[in-house]
Design a protein around this motif. Structure first.
Motif, short mmCIF file in Angstrom:
data_model
loop_
_atom_site.label_atom_id
_atom_site.label_comp_id
_atom_site.label_asym_id
_atom_site.label_seq_id
_atom_site.Cartn_x
_atom_site.Cartn_y
_atom_site.Cartn_z
N HIS A 21 -0.20 -16.08 -35.46
CA HIS A 21 -0.99 -16.28 -36.66
C HIS A 21 -2.21 -15.37 -36.75
O HIS A 21 -2.68 -15.07 -37.86
CB HIS A 21 -1.48 -17.74 -36.72
CG HIS A 21 -0.40 -18.74 -36.45
ND1 HIS A 21 0.52 -19.10 -37.40
CD2 HIS A 21 -0.07 -19.42 -35.32
CE1 HIS A 21 1.37 -19.99 -36.88
NE2 HIS A 21 1.03 -20.19 -35.63
N LEU A 22 -2.74 -14.96 -35.60
CA LEU A 22 -4.02 -14.25 -35.56
C LEU A 22 -3.93 -12.99 -34.70
O LEU A 22 -3.13 -12.91 -33.76
CB LEU A 22 -5.11 -15.15 -34.96
CG LEU A 22 -5.37 -16.49 -35.63
CD1 LEU A 22 -6.43 -17.26 -34.84
CD2 LEU A 22 -5.81 -16.30 -37.07
N LEU A 23 -4.79 -12.04 -35.02
CA LEU A 23 -4.95 -10.84 -34.22
C LEU A 23 -6.43 -10.48 -34.21
O LEU A 23 -7.02 -10.27 -35.27
CB LEU A 23 -4.13 -9.68 -34.79
CG LEU A 23 -4.30 -8.32 -34.12
CD1 LEU A 23 -3.88 -8.37 -32.66
CD2 LEU A 23 -3.51 -7.25 -34.87
N LEU A 46 -4.37 0.68 -40.03
CA LEU A 46 -4.10 0.99 -38.62
C LEU A 46 -3.35 -0.16 -37.94
O LEU A 46 -2.41 0.06 -37.17
CB LEU A 46 -5.40 1.28 -37.88
CG LEU A 46 -6.11 2.60 -38.22
CD1 LEU A 46 -7.46 2.65 -37.52
CD2 LEU A 46 -5.26 3.79 -37.81
N LEU A 47 -3.79 -1.39 -38.22
CA LEU A 47 -3.17 -2.54 -37.55
C LEU A 47 -1.76 -2.82 -38.07
O LEU A 47 -0.88 -3.24 -37.31
CB LEU A 47 -4.06 -3.77 -37.68
CG LEU A 47 -5.36 -3.69 -36.89
CD1 LEU A 47 -6.23 -4.91 -37.16
CD2 LEU A 47 -5.09 -3.57 -35.39
N LYS A 48 -1.54 -2.59 -39.36
CA LYS A 48 -0.17 -2.74 -39.88
C LYS A 48 0.79 -1.78 -39.16
O LYS A 48 1.88 -2.18 -38.73
CB LYS A 48 -0.15 -2.46 -41.39
CG LYS A 48 -0.71 -3.59 -42.23
CD LYS A 48 -0.59 -3.25 -43.71
CE LYS A 48 -1.10 -4.38 -44.58
NZ LYS A 48 -0.98 -4.08 -46.02
N GLN A 49 0.36 -0.54 -39.01
CA GLN A 49 1.20 0.43 -38.33
C GLN A 49 1.37 0.08 -36.86
O GLN A 49 2.45 0.23 -36.29
CB GLN A 49 0.62 1.83 -38.49
CG GLN A 49 1.53 2.94 -38.00
CD GLN A 49 2.86 2.96 -38.75
OE1 GLN A 49 2.88 2.95 -39.98
NE2 GLN A 49 3.97 2.97 -38.01
N ASP A 50 0.29 -0.41 -36.26
CA ASP A 50 0.33 -0.80 -34.85
C ASP A 50 1.34 -1.92 -34.62
O ASP A 50 2.14 -1.89 -33.67
CB ASP A 50 -1.06 -1.21 -34.40
CG ASP A 50 -1.11 -1.60 -32.93
OD1 ASP A 50 -0.58 -0.85 -32.10
OD2 ASP A 50 -1.68 -2.66 -32.61
N LEU A 51 1.32 -2.94 -35.48
CA LEU A 51 2.25 -4.06 -35.33
C LEU A 51 3.70 -3.61 -35.56
O LEU A 51 4.62 -4.06 -34.86
CB LEU A 51 1.88 -5.18 -36.30
CG LEU A 51 0.58 -5.92 -35.99
CD1 LEU A 51 0.23 -6.88 -37.11
CD2 LEU A 51 0.68 -6.68 -34.66
N ALA A 80 -5.77 -11.98 -39.93
CA ALA A 80 -4.68 -12.95 -40.05
C ALA A 80 -3.35 -12.22 -40.07
O ALA A 80 -3.22 -11.15 -40.65
CB ALA A 80 -4.85 -13.77 -41.32
N LYS A 81 -2.34 -12.83 -39.44
CA LYS A 81 -1.00 -12.25 -39.43
C LYS A 81 -0.06 -12.94 -40.41
O LYS A 81 1.09 -12.51 -40.58
CB LYS A 81 -0.41 -12.28 -38.01
CG LYS A 81 -1.13 -11.34 -37.07
CD LYS A 81 -0.68 -11.50 -35.62
CE LYS A 81 0.74 -11.06 -35.40
NZ LYS A 81 1.12 -11.15 -33.95
N THR A 82 -0.54 -14.02 -41.06
CA THR A 82 0.22 -14.70 -42.11
C THR A 82 -0.71 -15.01 -43.27
O THR A 82 -1.93 -15.14 -43.09
CB THR A 82 0.85 -16.01 -41.61
OG1 THR A 82 -0.20 -16.96 -41.34
CG2 THR A 82 1.67 -15.79 -40.35
#
Length: 252
Positions: A21-23, A46-51, A80-82
């Motif tokens: 749920h979280l990063l 950056l984090l979207k690409q990282d995930l 948030a991841k959701t």
């Protein structure tokens, strides 16, 4: 990369906490929190690409921006991841049950070693600077923070700051207004130095109830091992966290 023998790539940025749920990661100074018209690097992209890279995810990846850090500021930042987590965390920010603790190194020290600052900030978008006022004005937003001086080393003081509102340049402008500009922050009155330096402001911890489990989370990032942070000892940082540190439940 992730398909190479089942090895998961290392994260692009230092990860402080992660679940479904979280990063939470360490934001480097100089990176935008979210994309703007400049097209320069930003944390969300950056984090979207990282995930996508780390988990070999096809299609779009969700990363929800919950709070922002000014571009020159580094440190702990929670995403948030959701969409459900994003909604619940955003509500925590609005209801002020989301703790944000910063450390700053300032020139001089406030007259009172601890207290609450309340000002009204007016943004000059053309100059990217805010002006500080003691009374309400048109287009000015209320800015409130608590602070406590943790240590003094020569001309500098280590100050813990807990934000009660989240305004652009708030800590920088408010501390400058009481005669304590942040080290290397020339925009708000710090004396010039040779070369480029990151301003001495760091997001040290964020605290919030987990959006699903409701367990209180405290996520901590230490300031970098660089000037002027290295002037202060481990016990100074422990003192700072104790003075205004997380309350283990956001009890307010």
């Amino acid at each position: 990369m992730s398909g190479n023998g089942g090895t998961t790539p290392a994260p692009l940025l230092p990860v402080l906490y992660e679940d479904n749920h979280l990063l939470a990661v360490v934001k480097p100074p100089g990176i935008l929190s979210q994309a703007d018209e400049t097209g320069e690097a930003d944390m969300v992209t950056l984090l979207k690409q990282d995930l996508k890279n780390r988990y070999d995810k096809p299609g779009n990846v969700y990363v929800g921006l919950v709070h922002r850090l000014d571009r020159p500021v580094g440190g702990a930042m929670l995403f948030a991841k959701t969409s459900k987590a994003a909604s619940r965390l955003s509500e925590a920010v609005r209801s002020r049950s989301f703790d944000k603790l910063y450390l700053a190194v300032a020139h001089g020290a406030p007259a009172a070693l601890s207290g609450r600052l309340k000002h009204y900030l007016r943004k000059d978008a053309a100059r990217n600077v805010v002006t500080v006022h003691d009374k309400p004005l048109a287009d000015a937003k209320e800015a409130v923070l608590d602070y406590a001086v943790a240590a003094r080393k020569g001309p500098y003081s280590l100050i813990a700051v807990k934000l009660l509102t989240g305004r652009s340049h708030q800590i920088r402008a408010q501390l400058s207004a009481i005669g304590c500009p942040l080290v290397f922050d020339r925009k708000y009155g710090a004396p010039p130095v040779q070369g480029e330096q990151d301003i001495a402001l760091w997001s040290t911890s964020v605290g919030v109830a987990h959006p699903v489990t409701k367990e209180w989370l405290t996520i901590v990032a230490r300031p970098p091992a660089a000037e002027p942070w290295t002037r202060f000892a481990e016990e100074d940082y422990a003192t700072a966290l104790a003075l205004l540190g997380p309350e283990g439940g956001g009890g307010r």
